[in-house]
Scaffold this motif. Structure first.
Motif: not given
Length: 432
Positions: A58, A62, A124, A127-128, A130, A148, A319, A322-323, A383, A386
């Motif tokens: 993580v 980030r 963060p 792009e994470e 939430r 998302h 990862f 979260a993304y 993004r 990612v």
């Protein structure tokens, strides 16, 4: 006092007990490590603060998404050299790196604190994901997760995926293009399902409509495609209208659990079951079984993972959770097969195409890198980063047999036992 790069590599080597495998360039311009190959660039000390507060994937993710860590040179080479340190260490090694009680970690944290500068860490990246609400794999939360991942702009996906707009493993032959391989994959699925003129096909997780269009155009099927992504649905409907297939293809924004207009002659589920989750998988299989007519066929195309020594200890990759694919879960191939059988299906064929996905992902990465500036404009720098990291790392994971992808052909065989399949298997490999 030693420069930042030297201090970082020494610290990493002391903690890991082995030489750090890539060259490091720090924010002060200093470099350390092997002179050959690519360079891991730490552009900002803030990256260290992230890793102190969130050790492991993580914190690294980030820093990568925020642009504080970068790679100069071949990204695949860096990931390949670091894979043994980040993803493929033993449980004992991972516990060492994650446990604040370990004296080596405490010493490392102290040294990192001195290098990292003022605390606390930055927030963060945007792009994470939430604000997830509801229990895992409820309809509401699944819709949030799908939005998302997919509602980030159809133009961005078209840039990455190419004209086929197929976001799943292609089926490669020697010398073919990405578009050829995706067309061949769709056609292989249609042949496995034995689609005929007038057959009703349900395409679960229909994406941008490519399978629905292929089945209607090439086989005369009547198709219902369902997706939770409004952007995908809008794009798919536009394609259906442009091809003049509105009388044969219906695209719905609908949860597969809400489909009630069976029976269908066939169901395709291509790269969708990874979103279902272990807690819901039996219900998923039961739902699809119930939507098929007796003798109907299911083609379930799904990414798998290697079995864990202790399956109860399996955790979703932090990862990716979260993304990339919030709440996505992978299952071993054997578990998927067993659940399909428990639901009543007769599984007649399983085809493993792991290497094909590595080739597909490398083409997607090449598309992204070729149009990097445009990709950033269409989404955001974070993004785009990612997706570059996710797809490149996934390509290596398929190549190393850490994950695979399989096509399950299953039949709702009636009580009389007539499956409707040919006596000779793999007849679909031969074109008429």
């Amino acid at each position: 006092m030693a420069d930042a790069a030297t201090r970082l590599t020494r610290l990493a080597e002391d903690l890991l007990g082995e030489p750090f495998p890539v060259r490091v360039r720090a924010w002060d311009g200093s470099e350390s490590g092997p002179a050959d190959g690519p360079v891991l660039v730490l552009r900002d000390r803030r990256a260290l603060r992230r890793m102190i507060w969130k050790p492991g994937e993580v914190g690294l993710a980030r820093a990568w998404v925020a642009g504080e860590i970068d790679v100069e040179g071949d990204l695949y080479a860096v990931l390949d050299r670091l894979a043994g340190l980040i993803w493929e260490r033993t449980d004992e090694s991972r516990g060492l790196l994650a446990s604040a009680r370990d004296p080596r970690l405490r010493a490392a944290a102290g040294a990192l604190l001195r290098l990292a500068g003022p605390l606390p860490p930055p927030p963060p990246p945007a792009e994470e994901i939430r604000g997830r609400t509801g229990g895992r794999h409820t309809k509401r939360r699944d819709k949030q997760a799908i939005s998302h991942h997919y509602d980030v702009g159809n133009d961005f996906y078209e840039l990455v995926l190419g004209p086929s707009m197929v976001y799943s493993c292609a089926y490669w032959t020697e010398g073919g293009t990405l578009e050829d391989a995706q067309r061949d994959k769709l056609d292989l699925i249609a042949r496995k399902l034995n689609l005929r003129e007038g057959d009703r096909l349900l395409d679960v997780g229909c994406g941008w409509g490519s399978m629905a269009l292929h089945a209607a155009r090439e086989y005369g099927a009547r198709v219902v495609g369902v997706t939770l992504s409004r952007e995908q649905a809008a794009f798919a409907r536009k394609r259906v209208a442009e091809e003049g297939l509105a009388d044969r293809v219906e695209i719905r924004v609908q949860d597969y659990r809400d489909v009630t207009d069976g029976p269908y002659d066939a169901i395709s589920s291509i790269g969708m079951a990874e979103h279902v989750g272990a807690v819901r998988y039996r219900a998923y299989a039961d739902t699809l079984y119930g939507l098929l007519k007796p003798g109907g066929r299911l083609l379930n195309h799904q990414i798998s993972r290697r079995p864990e020594p202790d399956e109860e200890a399996y955790e979703v990759d932090p990862f990716i959770d979260a993304y990339v694919f919030p709440d996505g879960e992978l299952a071993p191939m054997g578990r998927t097969l067993g659940i399909l059988e428990d639901a009543g299906f007769e599984v007649r064929d399983v085809e493993a195409i792991r290497e094909h996905y590595a080739l597909t992902l490398r083409r997607w990465v090449a598309n992204l890198e070729k149009e990097w500036d445009r990709a950033v404009r269409l989404t955001s720098p974070g993004r785009a980063r990612v997706w570059r990291l996710y797809m490149a790392a996934s390509a290596l994971a398929f190549e190393r047999n850490r994950i695979g992808v399989n096509q399950f052909l299953a039949v709702k065989t009636p009580a009389a036992g007539t499956s409707g399949l040919p006596l000779r298997p793999r007849v679909w490999d031969e074109r008429d």
